[in-house]
Scaffold this motif. Sequence first.
Motif, PDB file in Angstrom:
ATOM      1  N   PHE A   1      -3.329  -5.688  10.126  1.00  0.00           N
ATOM      2  CA  PHE A   1      -3.275  -5.700   8.708  1.00  0.00           C
ATOM      3  C   PHE A   1      -3.971  -4.580   7.809  1.00  0.00           C
ATOM      4  O   PHE A   1      -4.057  -4.839   6.628  1.00  0.00           O
ATOM      5  CB  PHE A   1      -3.617  -7.311   8.202  1.00  0.00           C
TER       6      PHE A   1
ATOM      7  N   ASN B   1      -5.197  -1.909   2.957  1.00  0.00           N
ATOM      8  CA  ASN B   1      -5.002  -3.455   2.837  1.00  0.00           C
ATOM      9  C   ASN B   1      -6.333  -4.148   3.373  1.00  0.00           C
ATOM     10  O   ASN B   1      -6.571  -5.472   3.180  1.00  0.00           O
ATOM     11  CB  ASN B   1      -3.957  -3.828   3.807  1.00  0.00           C
TER      12      ASN B   1
ATOM     13  N   PRO C   1       0.966  -1.177  -0.038  1.00  0.00           N
ATOM     14  CA  PRO C   1      -0.077   0.075   0.025  1.00  0.00           C
ATOM     15  C   PRO C   1       0.729   1.445   0.012  1.00  0.00           C
ATOM     16  O   PRO C   1       2.016   1.182   0.270  1.00  0.00           O
ATOM     17  CB  PRO C   1      -0.811  -0.203   1.372  1.00  0.00           C
TER      18      PRO C   1
ATOM     19  N   ALA D   1      -3.210  -1.283   7.265  1.00  0.00           N
ATOM     20  CA  ALA D   1      -2.552  -0.379   6.214  1.00  0.00           C
ATOM     21  C   ALA D   1      -3.283   0.788   6.258  1.00  0.00           C
ATOM     22  O   ALA D   1      -3.711   1.340   5.159  1.00  0.00           O
ATOM     23  CB  ALA D   1      -2.120  -1.153   5.022  1.00  0.00           C
TER      24      ALA D   1
HETATM   25  C1  LIG Z   1      -2.683  -7.447   4.100  1.00  0.00           C
HETATM   26  O1  LIG Z   1      -3.388  -8.417   4.669  1.00  0.00           O
HETATM   27  C2  LIG Z   1      -3.052  -9.712   4.465  1.00  0.00           C
HETATM   28  C3  LIG Z   1      -3.943 -10.581   4.978  1.00  0.00           C
HETATM   29  O2  LIG Z   1      -5.390 -10.285   4.901  1.00  0.00           O
HETATM   30  C4  LIG Z   1      -1.648  -9.909   5.135  1.00  0.00           C
HETATM   31  O3  LIG Z   1      -1.192 -11.333   5.156  1.00  0.00           O
HETATM   32  C5  LIG Z   1      -0.593  -8.833   4.682  1.00  0.00           C
HETATM   33  O4  LIG Z   1       0.446  -8.984   5.416  1.00  0.00           O
HETATM   34  C6  LIG Z   1      -1.171  -7.529   4.763  1.00  0.00           C
HETATM   35  N1  LIG Z   1      -0.193  -6.540   4.095  1.00  0.00           N
HETATM   36  C7  LIG Z   1      -0.066  -5.365   4.681  1.00  0.00           C
HETATM   37  C8  LIG Z   1       1.002  -4.673   4.095  1.00  0.00           C
HETATM   38  O5  LIG Z   1      -0.475  -5.119   5.813  1.00  0.00           O
END
Ligand SMILES: *[C@@H]1O[C@H](CO)[C@@H](O)[C@H](O)[C@H]1NC(C)=O
Length: 426
Positions: free
Chosen positions: A357, A380, A91, A359
């Motif tokens: 998660f 995210n 992101p 973001a």
């Molecule tokens: C985005 O979410 C997924 C799980 O839904 C996770 O595995 C991933 O690390 C997350 N990415 C960030 C940048 O937070």
Amino acid sequence: MQLSLASVILSVLLACQANPAPRCKAPGHTTSDKYFGDASGDIVGAAYFLTDEPTGNFIVGSDIGSDGLLTLRRAVHAGGVGAHGLHDLGPDPLFSQGCIDLSAEKHVLVTVNPGSNTVAAFKIDPTDPTNLKMLGKPVDSHGDFPASVALNKAADRACIINSGTHDGVSCYSIDAKKGLYEIPNTVRPVGLNQTTPPTGTSGTLSNIIFSEDETKLYVAVKGTDPAINVDTHPGFFAVWDIQHDGSLSEKYTRIPVPEGGKQPFAMTPIPNENAILGADGAAGFYVWDLETIDQGVPGPRSSVTPVEGQSSVCWSRYSSCTGNFYVVDGVISNITQVTLDENLKPTKVMNFPQDIFDATIDFEIVPINDQDHMYILAANATAVHVMQLAPDEMTRIQSLDFSVAASTVGLTIDPNNVQGMKVFLK
Ligand SMILES: *[C@@H]1O[C@H](CO)[C@@H](O)[C@H](O)[C@H]1NC(C)=O
Ligand SMILES: *[C@@H]1O[C@H](CO)[C@@H](O)[C@H](O)[C@H]1NC(C)=O
Ligand SMILES: *[C@@H]1O[C@H](CO)[C@@H](O)[C@H](O)[C@H]1NC(C)=O
């Protein structure tokens, strides 16, 4: 079979190369606006973010009800395509705050098409504010990878940053009917030796704002070169003088970030003070006292303060109801409330953890029914969270997921590409 199919594809590709545009339009490229559903109840405003998709960049608009809650309404084509910086493909694709700006008074919204190197202006229909009509055509950004926009108070001028190979700023006058016109002598480089898309996040431009009296333009610059250690080569502010005709000084003044700062990202003016509070992607948040700006140094009340658990504190806004500032970490998804005393010293720094998660990136704070509401893009989570703010308190009243609705209307969304958050209030 496979061979002949391959050779057909090859000959199509070769034909395309020999005879480029317009037949080389990327598959899946779409420009038609999407409609999520009809309005219901009182609408007090709208919240917008960008999809920043390389197959078509859209402004996603949601109605804001009198209760502060969001309802998805429209996705309006921004007139070009999005792009993603190369740092990591997560992101915050533009490494920026402010890829959308607007004037609620003048009903005008301006945004960027980072993959097309264009800037586009829209008229906001005040009775149905997600209904955006493009003014004129998108215009050249005069550089690569446009990433942030600032409107002046009268909303008759817009300045933008380009963060790619040809970096720097450029400014436009805004005609309420015909859109954007380049203001002569405003295309000014910073000279970061970037690529397009930029390698980032180091060594990119993050945010652009006008000074309160609109005689200066401030740009936050992270690091100095992607190849150099940011601890030894911290970022700075590039400051141009704005002449009466709107043109910019040929050279910018380089003001170092306050001591301890590294990656100045967002800039938020401190009301009634000649100072700015902002997020620093590698150091926490800073206060930049503008008192001594003419001497080219940060003023005596400048400071840098780390945030507990910080990873990438990049976005900042002010809340007029609570009198506090907020900064947001996009990696660990903590929203941080900052209280300043009259000497601009932080007296309290409080974290409000979100889902790990999420973001959480760009956000905006506006008062609705005398209470500040925060609209924050949880990239995210493909959601916009709505928070009610009170001093030392934050209550999430909604999390509007937009991924399912987007796929229903055929709108391409990638959690790593969405960016920006700006609110219109009637
Ligand atoms: C985005 O979410 C997924 C799980 O839904 C996770 O595995 C991933 O690390 C997350 N990415 C960030 C940048 O937070
Ligand atoms: C610009 O960056 C490239 C690497 O991307 C480097 O090889 C080159 O030396 C840099 N030029 C200057 C003038 O710093
Ligand atoms: C978020 O803030 C809380 C409170 O300061 C802190 O304990 C926590 O470590 C932070 N979250 C992360 C993931 O660092």
